[in-house]
Write an enzyme that holds these catalytic residues in place. Structure first.
Site, PDB file in Angstrom:
ATOM      1  CB  CYS A  77     -16.195  11.112   5.894  1.00  0.00           C
ATOM      2  SG  CYS A  77     -16.923  10.477   7.430  1.00  0.00           S
ATOM      3  CG  HIS A 177     -20.479  11.318   4.074  1.00  0.00           C
ATOM      4  ND1 HIS A 177     -19.605  10.424   3.498  1.00  0.00           N
ATOM      5  CD2 HIS A 177     -20.538  11.003   5.383  1.00  0.00           C
ATOM      6  CE1 HIS A 177     -19.164   9.590   4.421  1.00  0.00           C
ATOM      7  NE2 HIS A 177     -19.711   9.918   5.575  1.00  0.00           N
ATOM      8  CD  GLU A 179     -20.136  11.035  -0.075  1.00  0.00           C
ATOM      9  OE1 GLU A 179     -20.031  10.168   0.809  1.00  0.00           O
ATOM     10  OE2 GLU A 179     -19.473  12.090  -0.078  1.00  0.00           O
TER      11      GLU A 179
END
EC number: 4.3.2.10
Length: 195
Positions: A77, A177, A179
């Protein structure tokens, strides 16, 4: 394997650490240049605003350290955007590792800014995406983007194409992202750890 997650007060580090734990990997959260230099792999996550992030990197001397690294490196990001030369966000000079200038999305009736939510990946061209398919979904939250260029290894569109992922030598980075991107994001992190 020694994994360093760079701590520059750039947000979302706990989510990244938890994602690595789910892969059975313990990482060290650090701003120590020597620990970073000795790591086998480096993750550079980030949320927030470019100028504040660059101020923190400069205060810790990391603006001088990061461009010299030779091990596999993954920006996430804001961690991707900071690898560029300049950002329209508060007219910010960046790390200059990759030759792109970060632009702001233009708002339109059907395309709100920030670009937030699930979007598909296209034009995948890197071992980072091994086992994935065109049109796999990942999760984005951003108002600024890197244009498509020779460094682009994946694209997305909002509404025009932009760099969803970039690479220059050992430096890989994704705008989305990992994650927060479910099994697709987990696969990308696992692929990075295997580079």
């Amino acid at each position: 394997m020694k994994i360093a997650v760079i701590d520059y007060k750039g947000g979302n580090v706990q989510s990244v650490l938890f994602a690595l734990e789910r892969l059975g990997v313990q990482a060290t959260l650090t701003a120590d240049p020597e620990v970073i230099r000795r790591a086998d792999k480096i993750l550079f996550p980030g949320e927030g605003e470019a100028a504040s992030a660059m101020r923190e990197l400069r205060a810790q001397g990391l603006d001088q350290v990061l461009p010299t690294l030779t091990q596999p490196f993954l920006g996430i990001c804001l961690g991707m955007q900071l690898l560029g030369t300049h950002s329209e966000e508060n007219d910010t000079s960046m790390l200059g590792i990759l030759p792109f200038e970060v632009k702001r999305f233009a708002a339109a009736a059907e395309f709100k800014v920030p670009h937030m939510g699930w979007n598909t990946l296209q034009q995948l061209r890197s071992p980072l995406f091994a086992g994935l398919r065109e049109q796999d979904f990942v999760y984005f939250v951003h108002s600024y983007y890197a244009p498509v260029g020779e460094y682009t290894i994946a694209e997305a569109a909002y509404p025009m194409p932009f760099s969803a992922a970039v690479q220059h030598h050992n430096f890989y980075a994704v705008q989305f992202h990992t994650e927060k991107s479910g099994p697709v994001g987990t696969r990308i992190l696992d692929n990075f750890l295997k580079l």
